[in-house]
Design an enzyme around this catalytic site. Structure first.
Site, PDB file in Angstrom:
ATOM      1  N   GLY A 141       0.812  -1.221   0.000  1.00 48.84           N
ATOM      2  CA  GLY A 141       0.000   0.000   0.000  1.00 48.84           C
ATOM      3  C   GLY A 141       0.842   1.266   0.000  1.00 48.84           C
ATOM      4  O   GLY A 141       1.576   1.548  -0.953  1.00 48.84           O
ATOM      5  N   GLY A 194     -14.194  -4.669   4.775  1.00 46.07           N
ATOM      6  CA  GLY A 194     -13.726  -4.413   3.402  1.00 46.07           C
ATOM      7  C   GLY A 194     -12.232  -4.566   3.215  1.00 46.07           C
ATOM      8  O   GLY A 194     -11.667  -4.054   2.250  1.00 46.07           O
ATOM      9  N   LYS A 212       2.972 -10.638  -3.871  1.00 47.18           N
ATOM     10  CA  LYS A 212       3.763  -9.459  -3.484  1.00 47.18           C
ATOM     11  C   LYS A 212       5.222  -9.849  -3.245  1.00 47.18           C
ATOM     12  O   LYS A 212       6.144  -9.082  -3.580  1.00 47.18           O
ATOM     13  CB  LYS A 212       3.156  -8.807  -2.241  1.00 47.18           C
ATOM     14  CG  LYS A 212       1.784  -8.193  -2.525  1.00 47.18           C
ATOM     15  CD  LYS A 212       1.051  -7.877  -1.238  1.00 47.18           C
ATOM     16  CE  LYS A 212      -0.314  -7.252  -1.486  1.00 47.18           C
ATOM     17  NZ  LYS A 212      -1.150  -7.246  -0.281  1.00 47.18           N
TER      18      LYS A 212
HETATM   19  N1  HSE Z   1      -6.300  -7.811   0.337  1.00 41.02           N
HETATM   20  C1  HSE Z   1      -5.036  -7.149   0.414  1.00 41.02           C
HETATM   21  C2  HSE Z   1      -4.568  -7.176   1.862  1.00 41.02           C
HETATM   22  C3  HSE Z   1      -5.218  -5.724  -0.081  1.00 41.02           C
HETATM   23  O1  HSE Z   1      -5.359  -7.560   2.722  1.00 41.02           O
HETATM   24  O2  HSE Z   1      -3.420  -6.874   2.132  1.00 41.02           O
HETATM   25  C4  HSE Z   1      -3.957  -5.023  -0.455  1.00 41.02           C
HETATM   26  O3  HSE Z   1      -3.223  -5.650  -1.475  1.00 41.02           O
END
Ligand code: HSE
Length: 329
Positions: A141, A194, A212
């Protein structure tokens, strides 16, 4: 600098909100597309008006106009690719990116699928065209981990990358540990809030974290690894008892991604860690520890998801491109 945005989900909306709030950045929106419409105005589009139209009609522009027509228009310096991620094929984003790079346009993205699947190919096209491919928002993020690897820690040899790369799993494990919730209760909470992907199995089975990790490993070492190369164990089999057992030894459990070519490691798995460990972070936070020869261990912690948080990473990439290519030539 003119930018075209493909995809107007949570991240796209967060980006447009920030473009509207920060006109001083000089990032001019000239095209935008969602799944059923598009708007192309080489002279500039008001991002706030696009957001209003989207919330009133669920379309950002003229019905029937497409992402392909945005690409054909060539009315942009940077393509910001934010369409939904496909972890298997990387499409349609991969096609959009190849197309923009071939046109000699820079590409910035938060889309993990194509970067995990085709990083080397896309970098090669970008290098051949003398343009940039930047993807800070794909991992962690708002955390500037790719900038740290490429710029801040340039010249270091990286021994290992270790990290908490999925906020949903970290939230579930935190809630199970602190409140004694069952896995199912904690997952239901994460979905309600969410945090989880559209298909939460990507989160809880460790696939999102593995994607990632692939991106970080290829950025650090150019290994050309893909998702299938990662040994993955998720948190879906974890019980409250396992967390209690760890707690009895002043430890807890976190889903950890780890890459170390020196030790032949590329894996995502739950690990028991002392509570004082730098990767024991709470809630939806992400953390990445970079182990290097000169800088030693460097740990970055921050918000791993969220529309404005992810927009922060995208804007950082856009401004890096502006400073390097547009202003300095
Ligand atoms: N679903 C992912 C998380 C969102 O929970 O990290 C960000 O890539």
């Amino acid at each position: 600098m003119r930018i075209a945005v493909l995809g107007l989900g949570a991240v796209g909306k967060g980006l447009l909100r920030m473009l509207a709030a920060k006109p001083e950045l000089g990032l001019v929106l000239t095209a935008v597309a969602d799944s059923s419409s598009a708007c192309i105005e080489p002279g500039g589009i008001d991002p706030a008006a696009v957001l209003d139209r989207k919330s009133a009609t669920n379309r950002c522009g003229t019905q029937g106009l497409t992402a392909e027509q945005v690409l054909d228009s060539g009315a942009f310096d940077v393509l910001v690719e934010l369409t939904p991620t496909n972890a298997v094929t990387g499409e349609p984003a991969l096609t959009h990116m190849r197309r923009a790079l071939a046109l000699g346009r820079h590409v910035v993205t938060s889309n993990k699928g194509p970067i995990a699947a085709a990083h080397a190919e896309l970098q090669e096209i970008a290098a051949g065209q003398g343009v940039a491919l930047r993807y800070e928002a794909t991992v962690g993020g708002a955390i500037p981990v790719i900038h740290a690897i490429r710029d801040g820690l340039a010249g270091n040899r990286f021994h290992a990358i270790t990290g908490v790369l999925n906020g949903t799993c970290n939230y579930i494990l935190t809630r199970m540990d602190e409140e004694g919730l069952t896995y199912d209760q904690a997952l239901a909470e994460a979905r309600e809030l969410g945090y989880a992907e559209a298909d939460p199995t990507y989160d809880v089975r460790g696939i999102d974290a593995a994607i990632k990790l692939v991106i970080l490993a290829n950025t650090c070492w150019n290994l050309g690894v893909v998702l299938d190369d990662v040994a993955i164990t998720g948190i879906d089999g974890l019980t409250v008892d396992a967390l209690r057992l760890a707690a009895a030894q002043d430890c807890t459990i976190r889903l950890i991604g780890e890459a170390s070519p020196d030790r032949g490691i590329l894996r995502v798995a739950p690990r028991v860690l002392p509570r004082s460990h730098p990767l024991v972070i709470e809630g939806t936070l992400n953390a990445v520890m970079l182990s290097t020869d000169m800088a030693g261990e460097c740990t970055l912690i921050g918000k791993g998801a969220g529309s404005v948080e992810t927009a922060s990473a995208i804007i950082g990439d856009l401004l890096a491109i502006r400073d390097r290519y547009v202003e300095c030539g």
